[in-house]
Design a protein around this motif. Structure first.
Motif, short mmCIF file in Angstrom:
data_model
loop_
_atom_site.label_atom_id
_atom_site.label_comp_id
_atom_site.label_asym_id
_atom_site.label_seq_id
_atom_site.Cartn_x
_atom_site.Cartn_y
_atom_site.Cartn_z
N PHE A 92 -3.28 5.12 2.86
CA PHE A 92 -3.20 3.69 3.19
C PHE A 92 -2.62 2.90 2.03
O PHE A 92 -1.71 2.09 2.20
CB PHE A 92 -4.59 3.16 3.56
CG PHE A 92 -4.96 3.37 4.99
CD1 PHE A 92 -4.80 2.37 5.92
CD2 PHE A 92 -5.50 4.58 5.42
CE1 PHE A 92 -5.15 2.55 7.26
CE2 PHE A 92 -5.85 4.78 6.75
CZ PHE A 92 -5.66 3.76 7.67
N SER A 93 -3.15 3.14 0.84
CA SER A 93 -2.64 2.42 -0.33
C SER A 93 -1.19 2.77 -0.61
O SER A 93 -0.40 1.90 -1.01
CB SER A 93 -3.51 2.73 -1.56
OG SER A 93 -4.83 2.24 -1.38
N PHE A 123 -0.12 -3.43 7.89
CA PHE A 123 1.00 -3.92 7.10
C PHE A 123 0.94 -5.45 7.00
O PHE A 123 1.92 -6.14 7.20
CB PHE A 123 2.33 -3.49 7.72
CG PHE A 123 2.62 -2.02 7.60
CD1 PHE A 123 2.17 -1.28 6.52
CD2 PHE A 123 3.34 -1.36 8.59
CE1 PHE A 123 2.45 0.08 6.41
CE2 PHE A 123 3.63 0.00 8.49
CZ PHE A 123 3.17 0.72 7.39
N GLY A 124 -0.23 -5.95 6.68
CA GLY A 124 -0.42 -7.39 6.60
C GLY A 124 0.47 -8.06 5.57
O GLY A 124 0.83 -9.24 5.72
N TRP A 125 0.89 -7.33 4.56
CA TRP A 125 1.76 -7.90 3.52
C TRP A 125 3.11 -8.35 4.09
O TRP A 125 3.81 -9.14 3.46
CB TRP A 125 1.98 -6.90 2.39
CG TRP A 125 2.38 -5.51 2.80
CD1 TRP A 125 1.58 -4.42 2.93
CD2 TRP A 125 3.71 -5.06 3.13
NE1 TRP A 125 2.31 -3.32 3.33
CE2 TRP A 125 3.62 -3.69 3.45
CE3 TRP A 125 4.95 -5.68 3.19
CZ2 TRP A 125 4.72 -2.93 3.82
CZ3 TRP A 125 6.06 -4.93 3.56
CH2 TRP A 125 5.95 -3.58 3.87
N THR A 126 3.44 -7.90 5.29
CA THR A 126 4.72 -8.32 5.88
C THR A 126 4.75 -9.81 6.19
O THR A 126 5.83 -10.39 6.30
CB THR A 126 5.01 -7.54 7.18
OG1 THR A 126 3.93 -7.73 8.09
CG2 THR A 126 5.20 -6.05 6.90
N VAL A 127 3.58 -10.44 6.31
CA VAL A 127 3.58 -11.89 6.56
C VAL A 127 4.16 -12.64 5.37
O VAL A 127 4.84 -13.66 5.53
CB VAL A 127 2.16 -12.40 6.92
CG1 VAL A 127 1.25 -12.43 5.71
CG2 VAL A 127 2.24 -13.78 7.56
N ASP A 128 3.94 -12.14 4.16
CA ASP A 128 4.50 -12.79 2.97
C ASP A 128 6.01 -12.57 2.89
O ASP A 128 6.76 -13.45 2.46
CB ASP A 128 3.82 -12.25 1.71
CG ASP A 128 2.33 -12.58 1.69
OD1 ASP A 128 1.98 -13.71 2.10
OD2 ASP A 128 1.53 -11.73 1.28
N VAL A 129 6.46 -11.40 3.32
CA VAL A 129 7.90 -11.15 3.40
C VAL A 129 8.53 -12.09 4.42
O VAL A 129 9.60 -12.67 4.19
CB VAL A 129 8.19 -9.68 3.76
CG1 VAL A 129 9.69 -9.45 3.97
CG2 VAL A 129 7.65 -8.74 2.68
N LEU A 198 -10.55 -2.74 -0.67
CA LEU A 198 -9.59 -3.68 -1.24
C LEU A 198 -8.31 -3.69 -0.43
O LEU A 198 -7.72 -4.75 -0.17
CB LEU A 198 -9.32 -3.31 -2.70
CG LEU A 198 -10.53 -3.45 -3.64
CD1 LEU A 198 -10.21 -2.86 -5.01
CD2 LEU A 198 -10.93 -4.92 -3.77
N PHE A 199 -7.86 -2.51 -0.01
CA PHE A 199 -6.65 -2.42 0.82
C PHE A 199 -6.85 -3.16 2.14
O PHE A 199 -6.02 -3.98 2.53
CB PHE A 199 -6.29 -0.96 1.10
CG PHE A 199 -5.19 -0.80 2.12
CD1 PHE A 199 -3.86 -0.84 1.74
CD2 PHE A 199 -5.49 -0.64 3.47
CE1 PHE A 199 -2.84 -0.72 2.68
CE2 PHE A 199 -4.48 -0.51 4.41
CZ PHE A 199 -3.15 -0.55 4.01
N MET A 200 -7.96 -2.87 2.83
CA MET A 200 -8.20 -3.47 4.14
C MET A 200 -8.32 -4.98 4.04
O MET A 200 -7.79 -5.72 4.87
CB MET A 200 -9.46 -2.88 4.76
CG MET A 200 -9.35 -1.39 5.10
SD MET A 200 -8.11 -1.02 6.36
CE MET A 200 -8.98 -1.51 7.82
N GLN A 201 -8.97 -5.47 3.03
CA GLN A 201 -9.13 -6.92 2.89
C GLN A 201 -7.81 -7.59 2.56
O GLN A 201 -7.54 -8.70 3.01
CB GLN A 201 -10.22 -7.23 1.87
CG GLN A 201 -11.59 -6.81 2.37
CD GLN A 201 -12.73 -7.16 1.43
OE1 GLN A 201 -12.52 -7.56 0.29
NE2 GLN A 201 -13.95 -7.02 1.91
N ARG A 202 -6.96 -6.91 1.79
CA ARG A 202 -5.62 -7.46 1.52
C ARG A 202 -4.83 -7.57 2.81
O ARG A 202 -4.15 -8.57 3.06
CB ARG A 202 -4.86 -6.56 0.54
CG ARG A 202 -5.26 -6.69 -0.91
CD ARG A 202 -4.23 -6.07 -1.84
NE ARG A 202 -3.98 -4.65 -1.59
CZ ARG A 202 -4.69 -3.65 -2.14
NH1 ARG A 202 -5.71 -3.94 -2.95
NH2 ARG A 202 -4.39 -2.40 -1.89
#
Length: 472
Positions: A92-93, A123-129, A198-202
């Motif tokens: 996951f990380s 892939f929640g970080w895609t919202v920042d992209v 930490l991954f899941m919460q991010r």
């Protein structure tokens, strides 16, 4: 997004159970708005799998992002299928390393296209992209609303750490009481400081920032779950299921498909029990033994997509010693059951008239496939969202629970399993009621994509419209 030169980028998590509904979604997008540019993004080996699953003449584009699992001490398959339990948090990380290449890809296409990103919940970080490049963003949640709301609350709040009780309520939904036995194993031991927490919460915090939450779910089957999601995240929540894989997307090609169907053709309607616990999971050796004994004593024909028990890789060679002595030989002699050691053609089996019940881990893809073809479920959840999917199914009256496992010590006895088989497949009042309810739900599901009046069709058209307005 403008109606012309609009680019939809779909980014599923690299696991077969996540990829299949994304491909069904991509096909649906092309069907209803053929001028869209549609690209599915994944890692190289998953792109190869996706390419082999799509029609040769498809207009869906594929784009690979470089990924090196070996850098993290992981198998080179680039998928969850080959992972051992301790490797899941590492995998996951590791997927966060896809961000630079994804950012570069979105930067490139956004110079000429209006972009809509549809990403996996992991892939929640895609919202920042998306925000960086002024793209529209949606999270595609491959589960029902109730399960999604509960799982998100559990990971974002870790409420089980605030009590020693076996039961506890959720911070956002005091009416929902969770049993500790329902927690996925990784969540059970999560404390907010471990890598997976930490991954899941991010990733899951992105639900507060996205433009739309799309679900592979049915409005009519889970209205309260949709209310829960909308209450917490205060964004547009659109149930758009079912996104079902075509038969060739539900299983890798297998040489025994025709043998299975020919065997089913010889059996009476609704007489066969199909058993499968998904592509990633298995039951423990004691449970496997009891299930086999129950099948033998019941006398009912069965198809078992069988994998090595817990503690072994799903790709290990199966050993007959994991089953009762002589069980496979007797089954073969009586022609009363089939064992599938590779991938089972699940959609073909569930859609066959001879299939009468599905002993399932209650993964949401499997649930939708079973209900779409009117097959009652015997629920045996193993982790993730599955115990909460089970709650929805039991409330709908289409499922009976065997056990919920988050420990190898969870006890299953052959008599209980045999009684439940009879409860679902027998000629008794309970069985008739379950079959009746399942057929009613089947009809509801099949009506969701009717032109103009279907609930999922309405959600889908609303998504197409709102995505044209652009990002937040």
């Amino acid at each position: 997004m403008e109606e012309t030169n609009s680019h939809v980028v779909l980014f599923p998590f690299p696991a077969h159970g996540h990829i299949s509904p994304y491909l069904a979604l991509a096909t649906r997008l092309h069907q209803y708005q053929s001028d869209l540019i549609i690209t599915v993004v994944s890692t190289p080996r998953n792109i190869d799998f996706i390419r082999s699953s799509l029609p040769i003449s498809t207009s869906i584009n594929l784009h690979s992002l470089p990924f090196s699992p070996a850098d993290y001490g992981l198998p080179q398959s680039e998928s969850t299928i080959d992972l051992l339990p301790h490797q899941f948090p590492i995998f996951f990380s590791a997927t966060e390393s896809l961000r630079p290449a994804f950012d570069e890809f979105i930067a490139d296409i956004s110079t000429r296209d209006s972009v809509c990103i549809i990403s996996d919940m992991f892939f929640g970080w895609t919202v920042d992209v998306a925000r960086k490049h002024k793209a529209f963003h949606s999270i595609f949640l491959g589960m029902t609303g109730f399960s999604g709301a509960v799982i998100l609350s559990l990971w974002l709040n870790l409420p089980h750490n605030l009590t020693s009780s076996e039961q506890f309520s959720l911070p956002e939904y005091s009416e929902v009481i969770v049993n500790r036995s329902e927690l996925p194993v990784y969540l059970l031991f999560a404390n907010g400081k471990d890598p997976l927490s930490l991954f899941m919460q991010r990733q899951l915090s992105s639900f507060y920032k996205t433009d739309v939450i799309m679900l592979n779910a049915i409005k009519e089957l889970d209205p309260s779950g949709l209310v829960m999601l909308r209450k917490t995240f205060k964004t547009l929540v659109l149930p758009m299921g079912p996104f079902l894989g075509a038969p060739n997307l539900s299983a890798l090609p297998s040489g025994n498909d025709s043998q299975i169907i020919e065997w089913l053709d010889l059996l009476p309607p609704a007489s066969v029990i199909y058993i499968a616990f998904g592509s990633q999971e298995s039951i423990n050796s004691k449970q496997m033994m009891e299930l086999a004994l129950a099948l033998e004593e019941s006398g009912r024909p069965f198809i078992w997509a069988i994998r090595p028990p817990i503690g072994f890789s799903v790709k290990d060679e199966f050993k007959d010693e994991w089953l009762p002595l002589g069980f496979k030989a007797r089954t073969k002699k009586d022609n009363r059951g089939l064992f599938v050691h590779d991938w089972a053609p699940q959609v073909r089996i569930l859609s066959h008239k001879s299939t009468g019940a599905f002993i399932s881990h209650c993964g949401w893809n499997s649930v939708l496939e079973s209900l779409y073809y009117g097959v009652p479920i015997i629920g045996w959840p193993l982790g993730a969202d599955q115990p909460f999917n089970l709650r929805v199914l039991v409330q709908l009256g289409v499922c009976v629970k065997v056990v919920i496992r988050n420990k190898e010590t969870s006890k299953v006895e052959k008599e209980k399993v045999k009684d439940i088989m009879e409860m679902v497949m027998g000629e008794n009042e309970k069985a008739r009621e379950i079959r009746k309810k399942t057929k009613e739900i089947r009809d509801v599901i099949r009506g969701t994509w009717k032109e103009e009046e279907g609930s999922s069709m309405k959600s889908f058209m609303e998504f197409l419209e709102v995505s044209k307005t652009g990002a937040k």
